[in-house]
Design a protein around this motif. Structure first.
Motif: not given
Length: 378
Positions: A97, A102, A106, A180
């Protein structure tokens, strides 16, 4: 029928169990026992394995962009579907991370999409205190032949864990990942910290902090708080793995903390059936769903044949260690750190499939399918 009766019994125990807080360590926000049992009714009996693709030696190898391997993951999870498995316990890593937030998120999303196509709802693990305490991003080393988990990594590394002033550096990771996916039904649960006080005595013990248990408890406490702030729809848990759950006077403080703050009760056991039964009976008294998130070490008497039918009878969710023989090399036993195994061991320690998808033992595959009700053509 037996599972429904057991669930009803656990629900009756739930009211009394909410008072189990002998050490006064329970943090705000824990699910009620009733909510936890409702989650269990929705998920049904969970069966799966601890999973990393055969091409990954560790968590970074699995999740970094350069070594991300969705094709292998898709193929292997199709084998899990064929067994009737409906979950997998999957380890993340804070450095994956940190170097690419991002991109990492994903890739987690892509993994969840692959798993969902195969009817699998993973349990994601945020931190891990086992094996190499010096993780580094970038290309990972090659496996040491014949050595169990020769490249598996701790998360966070010892530099952060031993310094409580640096624990706050991990808050963006916990909140970024849990936030998220807080409302994502493809995730079945969050396992916050794997064996947090494991000192790795047979491998890296000389490099571990003397006060590792205290530092791990401090980080675990903060991790529960950070994750709760994201208000996830999935339960939070951290699983006891050693000590005595039956006699509260013999229960370690970190174990008490995990039991008092987990929405659902998880635990590890590589013991034979009589010892496992004693552990399960103690944990069922908490009046919450019980999940065994690590079991199955054939030479120790923890086998599919002896354990999995009992788990189904008791409505205990079952996640064995190991799925496909690969770079983690967990077909070799723990004692491979003390003595050499120049060839495949006569009895595999963990894992179900060879790299080409051939079962190690066909009778095990048939047993798992019979207990999950899997279609042979799935």
């Amino acid at each position: 029928m037996m599972q429904r009766l057991l669930r009803g019994t656990f629900t009756l125990l739930a009211v009394a169990a909410t008072a189990v807080s002998a050490q006064g360590q329970q943090l705000p926000g824990r699910w009620s026992a009733e909510r936890a049992m409702a989650w269990e009714r929705e998920t049904g009996w969970l069966v799966g394995a601890n999973y990393a693709p055969q091409t990954a030696i560790n968590q970074l190898d699995m999740w970094q962009a350069e070594s991300w391997d969705p094709r292998t993951i898709d193929r292997e999870l199709s084998w899990a579907k064929g067994l009737g498995m409906n979950t997998m316990r999957v380890f993340l890593h804070d450095l994956a991370y940190k170097q690419d937030p991002q991109g990492f998120l994903n890739r987690v999303d892509e993994f969840l999409a692959i798993a969902d196509r195969h009817g699998i709802r993973p349990m994601l693990v945020l931190f891990d205190a086992v094996w190499d305490p010096f993780p580094r991003p970038g290309p990972q080393r090659q496996p040491v032949p014949g050595l169990h988990n020769s490249g598996w990594l701790q998360s966070p590394g010892v530099e952060i864990l031993r310094d409580s002033m640096r624990h706050g550096e991990l808050e963006p990771y916990v909140k970024g990942v849990v936030g998220r996916f807080a409302n994502d039904r493809r995730i079945v649960a969050w396992d916050l910290f794997n064996e947090p006080d494991n000192r790795n005595g047979g491998s890296y013990g000389a490099f571990e902090p003397v006060n590792k248990g205290a530092m791990a408890l401090a980080l675990l406490r903060r991790t529960f708080q950070w994750a709760r702030e994201m208000n996830p729809t999935q339960p939070l848990t951290a699983g006891p793995w050693k000590g005595d759950y039956v006699d509260p006077s013999q229960t370690l403080p970190i174990t008490t903390f995990m039991l008092e703050n987990s929405d659902v009760i998880t635990f590890h056991s590589y013991d034979d059936l009589p010892n496992l039964q004693r552990q399960v009976a103690a944990l069922q008294k908490y009046g919450r769903p019980v999940l065994c998130t690590e079991y199955m070490a054939r030479p120790r008497g923890s086998t599919f044949e002896s354990i999995l039918p009992y788990f189904k009878q008791q409505a205990v969710d079952a996640i064995n260690w190991g799925f496909v023989s690969g770079e983690s090399q967990t077909i070799y036993p723990w004692d491979s750190w003390q003595r050499a195994y120049p060839s495949e061991p006569p009895v595999w320690f963990h894992d179900i499939f060879r790299p080409d998808g051939t079962p190690y033992r066909q009778d095990e595959v048939q047993l798992i399918r019979s207990l999950t009700g899997a279609r042979h053509d799935s």
